[in-house]
Design a protein around this motif. Sequence first.
Motif, PDB file in Angstrom:
ATOM      1  N   GLU A  93      22.966  83.773 140.950  1.00 16.66           N
ATOM      2  CA  GLU A  93      23.704  83.733 139.688  1.00 16.66           C
ATOM      3  C   GLU A  93      23.851  82.314 139.148  1.00 16.66           C
ATOM      4  N   CYS A  94      23.991  82.238 137.830  1.00 19.13           N
ATOM      5  CA  CYS A  94      24.111  80.958 137.130  1.00 19.13           C
ATOM      6  C   CYS A  94      25.522  80.408 137.324  1.00 19.13           C
ATOM      7  N   GLN A  95      25.606  79.128 137.616  1.00 23.89           N
ATOM      8  CA  GLN A  95      26.899  78.485 137.827  1.00 23.89           C
ATOM      9  C   GLN A  95      27.175  77.401 136.790  1.00 23.89           C
ATOM     10  N   LYS A  96      26.454  77.421 135.676  1.00 23.40           N
ATOM     11  CA  LYS A  96      26.647  76.405 134.637  1.00 23.40           C
ATOM     12  C   LYS A  96      27.983  76.619 133.934  1.00 23.40           C
ATOM     13  N   ASN A  97      28.761  75.554 133.833  1.00 28.46           N
ATOM     14  CA  ASN A  97      30.058  75.594 133.163  1.00 28.46           C
ATOM     15  C   ASN A  97      29.840  75.261 131.691  1.00 28.46           C
ATOM     16  N   HIS A  98      29.915  76.280 130.836  1.00 30.42           N
ATOM     17  CA  HIS A  98      29.671  76.090 129.416  1.00 30.42           C
ATOM     18  C   HIS A  98      30.858  75.468 128.696  1.00 30.42           C
ATOM     19  N   ALA A 131      33.985  78.191 132.018  1.00 33.19           N
ATOM     20  CA  ALA A 131      33.437  79.474 131.571  1.00 33.19           C
ATOM     21  C   ALA A 131      31.960  79.533 131.970  1.00 33.19           C
ATOM     22  N   VAL A 132      31.596  80.604 132.649  1.00 31.32           N
ATOM     23  CA  VAL A 132      30.195  80.840 132.995  1.00 31.32           C
ATOM     24  C   VAL A 132      29.686  81.997 132.155  1.00 31.32           C
ATOM     25  N   ASP A 133      28.360  82.088 131.999  1.00 32.98           N
ATOM     26  CA  ASP A 133      27.798  83.095 131.094  1.00 32.98           C
ATOM     27  C   ASP A 133      27.566  84.461 131.732  1.00 32.98           C
ATOM     28  N   GLY A 134      27.644  84.564 133.036  1.00 29.06           N
ATOM     29  CA  GLY A 134      27.491  85.854 133.700  1.00 29.06           C
ATOM     30  C   GLY A 134      26.067  86.226 134.052  1.00 29.06           C
TER      31      GLY A 134
END
Length: 98
Positions: free
Chosen positions: A31-36, A44-47
């Motif tokens: 899963e993506c762990q980028k903090n937007h 907030a992550v994008d899911g």
Amino acid sequence: MRKRQVVLRRQEPSGNSTTSSATARTVRYGECQKNHAAGIGGYAVDGCREFMASGEEGTGAAFTCAACGCHRNFHRREVESTSTEVGFERASPSSNGR
């Protein structure tokens, strides 16, 4: 999703036999762990649940996720490794009948 596999080999000679061990590593990106929301001090992550390459292996698009559009480094890396050992006997110089 394409899986990447790397094979490492190590040889240790000992007398008339040689043992070779190979380790195969399969790398999967989760899963993506980028903090937007990092720019405004939030979280907030994008899911995005799994990395899917946008292009073929060996191109620049292979590092971009088709689902969320971010770089592969933002996805959690999972490494699975398996190890196998292969042994074989070498013929000694005196065993060929001379």
